[in-house]
Write a protein that holds these residues in place. Structure first.
Motif, short mmCIF file in Angstrom:
data_model
loop_
_atom_site.label_atom_id
_atom_site.label_comp_id
_atom_site.label_asym_id
_atom_site.label_seq_id
_atom_site.Cartn_x
_atom_site.Cartn_y
_atom_site.Cartn_z
N ASP A 47 -0.75 105.42 122.21
CA ASP A 47 -1.83 105.97 121.37
C ASP A 47 -2.95 104.95 121.19
N GLU A 91 -6.26 103.26 121.85
CA GLU A 91 -7.53 103.55 122.50
C GLU A 91 -8.04 102.31 123.22
N ASN A 107 -7.33 106.23 126.57
CA ASN A 107 -6.17 105.59 125.97
C ASN A 107 -5.44 104.77 127.03
N GLN A 109 -5.78 106.66 130.65
CA GLN A 109 -5.80 108.12 130.77
C GLN A 109 -6.71 108.67 129.68
N GLN A 110 -7.29 109.83 129.96
CA GLN A 110 -8.23 110.42 129.02
C GLN A 110 -7.49 111.20 127.94
N ASN A 111 -7.90 110.99 126.71
CA ASN A 111 -7.39 111.74 125.56
C ASN A 111 -8.60 112.29 124.83
N ASP A 112 -8.92 113.56 125.08
CA ASP A 112 -10.15 114.17 124.57
C ASP A 112 -11.35 113.38 125.07
#
Length: 510
Positions: free
Chosen positions: A106, A108, A101, A94-97
């Motif tokens: 958490d 990456e 990730n 899933q995209q985190n900024d």
């Protein structure tokens, strides 16, 4: 005060343990288990990579589902799966900024790939190398944002992460087999399908590992990437990826087996019992384990792995081989050959080590047809079935063995349809050239690691000689530096000899 301090530190330690719950990592494979996995890989060297039995896991279900476990321990658990023979991984992202990730963590993607790459580097030699596959599942929300209260999709505030850049930084291009590599191999005539050489097939495992020196194939399940910008990743069109469909029909004819083998990259993701995962592995599928695990029961996955990673050898096989002649006996003993042991009651077949001089019937395959078998009428020693003398096999058949679980499944079908009950049959697998190096190709087949083994033996033999030579060299050097008494008295001896010479008369005495 001391007692209070002790209680305080114990209390803090308990809090830290609760805050950072840890996985019990899977135990390392024994040397015997490593030998079994290596021998399977070697006998499949001429099998195309899309037909290999690759046991896998859904990492989100198996590991990355417990927020109480810290990232380091999660990645250690992941590496322990690879060390235990798991070769395929479904990875939910899933995209985190501006980065990807692992879903619900958490961690990456780049951090995960560094852990993945460290295992690839650690096993990057002819003894340990094997193919690994990553199947990326990228949620649409990662690319387009989350749903608003009225159900519409809100665009993501950040740009879509550059997955190619992440791969370059964390792994590098060198070990990844890409769509361009496949196209080049197809143009070069180095790819095959179930009917033979094919411009639309895949390379063999031998070509992949040793000629190309590739290790990793990456695919995307979700089809959300822009493939013009992700040249390292295959789209899902190359895969046959079933999810939770355990109602697949069991093949009963050679035609059905041929139809299965015409399908590339056959995966089945589901919750498996040990019996089920063995059944679907034997039917030619690469199982993706989707069972839910936690830090408390993670090691119980070992039971399922034990029923799927090694599909050929029986439990506790292959045993350490030896060659000897018993005392007071004229019989020869060489436990360096493999028999296939078929049990009619449960239609199972596994290999075990046996004495090459014992007499059994042997397994023959029709030319290069993978699923047509015959068993010799005559029983003989393993050496009698050398490929140089095919007299025991019927015409157009040759001494052989099943190279994949699907081939072994077809052999079980053949034995079940005949009058054979419980039987032991020689298969073309031995460790005659080098003990515990299992090879196919008859008794004269050479071990691909013979140079490595010979070098080790050479070093073992050379070490005592080297030590002795070094000791002698030191001794000689010491004597050269030491003043020996006879050397210091040399001048005195010369003076005495001169004086004696002067007193002697010339000529012959009268």
């Amino acid at each position: 005060m001391t007692s209070f301090a002790t209680l305080f530190f114990v209390w803090m330690a308990l809090l830290l343990r609760i805050a950072h719950a840890s996985f019990d990592i899977l135990p390392s494979l024994s040397g015997q288990e490593q030998m079994a996995i290596r021998s399977q890989r070697d006998l499949m060297s001429n099998v195309t990579i899309d037909q290999l039995p690759l046991v896998g896991v859904n990492l989100r279900n198996v590991i990355f589902n417990d927020e109480s476990v810290n990232d380091t321990e999660s990645l250690e658990a992941f590496q322990s799966l690879m060390q235990n023979g798991v070769q395929s991984f479904r990875l939910d992202l899933q995209q985190n900024d501006s980065v990807y990730n692992l879903a619900n963590t958490d961690i990456e993607l780049g951090t995960f790939l560094l852990a993945f790459e460290s295992f690839v580097n650690m096993t990057d030699d002819n003894l340990s190398a094997n193919i690994l596959t990553l199947h990326l599942n990228i949620s649409n929300a990662a690319l387009y944002g989350n749903s608003s209260s009225n159900g519409s999709v809100v665009p993501s505030s950040g740009s879509v992460p550059n997955i190619t850049y992440t791969l370059d930084q964390s792994m590098g291009r060198l070990r990844i087999y890409t769509p361009d590599d496949l196209r080049n191999d197809q143009l070069a005539g180095a790819t095959y399908d179930n009917s033979g050489l094919s411009s639309s097939g895949w390379p063999t495992l031998n070509n992949f590992l040793y000629s190309k020196r590739r290790r990793v194939v990456i695919t995307e399940l979700s089809n959300t990437l822009n493939y013009s910008e992700t040249p390292y990743i295959f789209d899902s069109s190359i895969l046959h990826y079933d999810v939770r469909n355990k109602t697949l029909e069991t093949p009963t004819t050679v035609a059905q087996l041929m139809n299965i083998s015409s399908i590339s990259w056959r995966y089945l993701e589901a919750d498996f019992t040990p019996a089920e995962i063995r059944e679907y592995t034997n039917m030619g599928f690469s199982p993706i384990i989707a069972n839910q695990y936690s830090k408390d029961n993670f090691t119980s996955i070992e039971t399922i792995l034990n029923h799927s990673v090694v599909w050929s050898w029986d439990t506790d096989q292959p045993v350490t081989t030896h060659t000897a002649t018993p005392k007071n006996s004229d019989s020869l003993v060489a436990y360096n050959c493999a028999v296939l042991k078929y049990t009619m009651s449960n239609h199972s077949a596994f290999w075990e080590v046996n004495n090459c001089y014992d007499k059994y019937q042997a397994l023959c395959r029709y030319t290069e047809r993978a699923y047509e078998w015959a068993v010799t009428e005559a029983s003989d020693t393993y050496f009698a079935f050398d490929r140089r003398s095919e007299s025991h096999c019927p015409d157009d058949y040759r001494f052989a063995l099943p190279r994949t679980p699907l081939e072994q499944f077809s052999l079980i079908m053949h034995l079940a349809n005949t009058t054979y009950q419980n039987i032991q049959i020689w298969v073309d697998m031995n460790s005659i050239a080098v003990s515990n190096c299992w090879v196919t190709g008859g008794p004269y087949a050479t071990c691909p690691y013979q140079k490595v083994v010979s070098r080790r033996n050479f070093v073992t033999m050379l070490t005592p000689v080297t030590v002795c030579c070094f000791f002698i060299l030191v001794l000689v050097s010491y004597l050269n530096l030491l003043r020996v008494p006879i050397h210091s008295n040399r001048k005195n001896w010369k003076r005495l000899l001169n004086e004696v010479s002067k007193s002697e008369l010339d000529g012959v005495p009268s």
